[in-house]
Structures are given as structure tokens and as C-alpha cells.
Design an enzyme around this catalytic site. Structure first.
Site, mmCIF file in Angstrom:
data_model
loop_
_atom_site.group_PDB
_atom_site.id
_atom_site.type_symbol
_atom_site.label_atom_id
_atom_site.label_comp_id
_atom_site.label_asym_id
_atom_site.label_seq_id
_atom_site.Cartn_x
_atom_site.Cartn_y
_atom_site.Cartn_z
ATOM 1 C CB CYS A 82 -1.019 0.100 1.150
ATOM 2 S SG CYS A 82 -1.938 -1.199 1.228
ATOM 3 C CB CYS B 12 -1.142 0.485 7.672
ATOM 4 S SG CYS B 12 -2.741 0.407 7.038
ATOM 5 C CG HIS C 58 -6.153 2.117 -0.167
ATOM 6 N ND1 HIS C 58 -4.956 2.472 -0.755
ATOM 7 C CD2 HIS C 58 -5.848 0.956 0.782
ATOM 8 C CE1 HIS C 58 -4.086 2.012 -0.144
ATOM 9 N NE2 HIS C 58 -4.449 0.857 0.843
#
Length: 403
Positions: free
Chosen positions: A91, A389, A359
Site C-alpha cells: 500500500c 500502514c 484506496h
């Protein structure tokens, strides 16, 4: 060392990551090329103007496989003398691309880079590339692997976050995102995306649900409860790792977790001399960067130690930061960050986040840096910190300072 400056930040609107999403007709290469062309055209770049294109994308398989960065360069109007580097830090891939580019500039390895990332989650399914930590039993057992949704629920259980707290954060994310769009706060960074004929197909973040309220979210079933309690019983795996937990409180669902979307973003980074040569004015200095490994089971607590590390490395305190962007992978991630540093929620994700707007994995790190920069300028503030994160237990952060 040489300072690394941000000269421009561009992103696509985020389209729903499914077949009826507005961006679905575009491949990752095609969308990336449009963003690269926007950076090129907006800043008058020609020839070998930048040293490299560093591009994050997480699911590196199929049409997102190979060196997608180089493919995107060749599909764009950038000169073919510019190479491309595809990277994957889950991510944080887009942020890591920016941080790597900044540190290359600081170290003297070229005067300018384009960095960012892409993810077409509606075309290339998350997890379709496989991951040893999830599919190799010897590693999964050693690390007490659980899926990310379970990890988010472990955070909620461990740190005392209720379903009501998570839902309230989600509603506020939707409200802030709607207000930001209504006030054109993203106008400097977001470009309208057109189809192959140049006809506009998306000009705003498509995933948002502005009318979301607490009653709507209260009606949703916890998304990871069955996964945790039924075979293979991930709750039991978690409680083997954390025996002090009597049970896992499953509070997350589609409404308080990040949306699956398509999107891309890029940031132009260079030296002061690069700006002078191209007639460009720097918008911010990249003051510090960091990455860190964390507990791979609870997995998503990385923003806390990453922030501690970057502040320590930069000789700063949390009070030195005016604004924060904490990627809203799940509500508990942001709640834990706010709890750990006792920061005012009013300065965290001022314009909403991934719960409201989605996202796109490989792009999100670059998106939140660009959003942070825009908001620092809009609000007249100076210093911002962006953090995410990361799957399998990592964290990353970037501090930028307006100039």
C-alpha cells in the site's frame, strides 16, 4: 546533501474498481501514461528532462506485470531516453516511489524524477499475484498470518475502539470529502481523464457516498466476522499470537474500510537548479522519509512507529507537524494513530480519505502526499506528515515543508 523539492502533483479521479466503474476501460499503462503526460505538459518537460520514472503498483501480474513503469513511459509522450522502475511496497508503493526519488535527488543521482503509482483494482484483482506470506504454509504459520480485515479488527480489540467510533470516523471522512469537492480543494491536482478518443469519462472521485450517516452504517454486517470465526478460523490464529485477547471484536465493514478503486498519481521532484532551468517554482521540500517493519499479524499499526522514527530522524516532535494524512485503510488505523499521538482529529485527513474516496493501492501514497501539499497551501500552514500502514507489517512516512 542537495534538497529535493516538489514541483507538481497530479492525480486522476478515483473510479469505482469494478466493471461498471468509469475508468474500467483503461489499462494501468494507459492511465499511467495520461498522468505522465499531464506532468510533462504542465511543466514543459522535453527530452531527457528527468532521470527516471519510479512507479509503484502492487498487483504486478497480467497487464500490470513486467516493468509497468517503462511501459507507461513508452505509452506516454515522455522521451524514450527516460527509463522506468516499477516497485512494490504494497500500500505504500506510491509513497516509496516518491521517497526513493527524493533520496536519489538528495544523493546527487540525477536532478529530477517523476514518481508515483497506479492500481486498476477493477481490472487486476487484489491478491491475484499470490503472496508467500498468505499462500506458503511454512511462512504463514511462522508469522501467524491473518487477512488485513482481521488485523484491523485486532487493532480495534487491542486498543478499545468500538463499532460506533469507527462508524463516526467513516461518516466524517465522507462529509469532509464531499465538502472538499464542493469547494474545489482538489482542483490543482485532479485532472479529467478522457477515453481513447479524448472524450471525458471521469472528472471527480466516483466512489464517494456523501449521504452516508450513522444509521446507514449501523445496518451493515461486519465484513470479517465469518472469516474470523469459521474455518480456517483466523480469530483462533490471532489469539494464539495474542493470548491475552479473549475474543476479536469485529467492527469493520464496507462502510468504515477503504474502497476498492482505480486510480493513478504522479509527483515531479527535483533540485533547485532543475527548477531554475525549467522556469518552475518549488512548492515544497521533502524534509524526511522513512520506512519500518512491524508485527506482521496485527500488520496495520505501522503509521505509529514510522511516525516515531521519522520524527526522531528529523529532530522533530509531533507538535512540529501542522497537518497529517493517515491513509484510511480501515477506520481503526486512523483511530490508533490519533490515540497514540493524542493529535487533534481536526488536523488529520482534513479533506477526507480512502474510506470516502477509495484506496488504489499502488497510487495511494503519492495521492496523500499531493493532497497534503494542496491542503498546506490552501490553509497557509507549513509542515505536513503523510503515512500509511502496509501489508505484512510495515509502515512508511514522508514529511514535507512548504517553501
Amino acid at each position: 546533501m542537495t534538497d529535493a523539492f516538489i514541483y507538481d502533483a497530479v492525480r486522476s479521479p478515483r473510479g469505482k474498481g469494478r466493471p461498471d466503474g468509469a475508468l474500467h476501460e483503461l489499462t494501468s499503462v494507459a492511465l499511467s501514461a495520461k498522468i505522465l503526460d499531464a506532468i510533462k505538459d504542465r511543466n514543459g518537460l522535453s527530452g531527457h528532462a528527468v532521470e527516471d520514472v519510479i512507479w509503484g503498483n502492487v498487483t504486478q501480474v497480467g497487464e500490470q506485470g513486467g516493468c509497468l513503469a517503462r511501459s507507461a513511459v513508452l505509452a506516454s509522450g515522455l522521451d524514450e531516453s527516460i527509463p522506468g522502475l516499477a516497485i512494490n511496497r504494497f500500500c505504500a508503493s506510491g509513497m516509496e516511489a516518491v521517497n526513493l526519488a527524493a533520496n536519489q535527488v538528495k544523493g546527487g543521482a540525477g536532478s529530477a524524477y517523476i514518481a508515483g503509482g497506479v492500481e486498476m483494482m477493477g481490472r487486476v484483482a487484489m491478491g491475484s499475484d499470490g503472496a508467500a506470506i498468505a499462500v506458503d504454509p511454512s511462512l504463514a504459520m511462522k508469522t501467524y498470518f491473518v487477512p488485513q480485515g482481521i488485523s484491523a479488527d485486532i487493532i480495534a480489540t487491542e486498543y478499545g475502539f468500538t463499532r460506533e467510533m469507527a462508524d463516526a470516523l467513516a461518516v466524517e471522512s465522507q462529509r469532509r470529502a464531499a465538502q472538499a469537492w464542493a469547494e474545489n480543494r482538489f482542483a490543482r491536482s485532479v485532472i479529467t481523464i478522457g477515453d481513447q478518443n479524448g472524450l471525458p469519462i471521469l472528472a471527480h472521485d466516483e466512489y464517494m457516498r456523501a449521504g452516508t450517516d450513522l444509521a446507514t452504517l449501523a445496518a451493515l454486517k461486519p465484513a470479517f466476522k465469518d472469516m474470523g470465526e469459521m474455518m480456517p478460523g483466523f480469530d483462533k490464529v490471532a489469539m494464539m499470537k495474542y493470548p491475552h485477547l479473549e475474543r476479536i471484536n469485529h467492527i469493520h465493514h464496507a462502510g468504515n474500510s477503504s474502497g476498492i478503486v482505480d486510480g493513478a498519481a504522479a509527483i515531479l521532484i527535483g533540485t533547485k537548479e532543475f527548477g531554475v532551468a525549467h522556469g518552475l517554482t518549488p512548492r515544497a521540500r521533502i524534509r524526511a522519509t522513512c520506512k519500518i517493519g512491524t508485527d506482521p499479524t496485527i500488520m496495520l499499526t505501522g503509521p505509529v512507529p514510522a511516525t516515531q522514527k521519522i520524527l526522531r530522524d528529523a529532530g522533530m516532535t509531533i507538535a512540529d507537524i501542522d497537518l497529517f494524512e493517515v491513509n484510511e485503510a480501515f477506520a481503526a488505523v486512523v483511530l490508533r494513530f490519533q490515540q497514540a499521538f493524542n493529535v487533534d482529529p481536526a488536523i488529520v485527513n482534513v479533506n477526507g480519505g480512502a474510506i470516502a474516496m477509495g484506496h488504489p493501492l499502488g497510487a495511494s501514497g503519492a495521492i496523500i502526499i499531493g493532497t497534503l501539499l494542496d491542503e498546506l497551501e490552501r490553509s497557509g500552514k507549513s509542515v505536513g506528515l503523510a503515512t500509511l500502514c502496509i501489508a505484512s507489517g510495515m509502515g512508511a512516512a514522508t514529511i514535507i515543508e512548504r517553501v
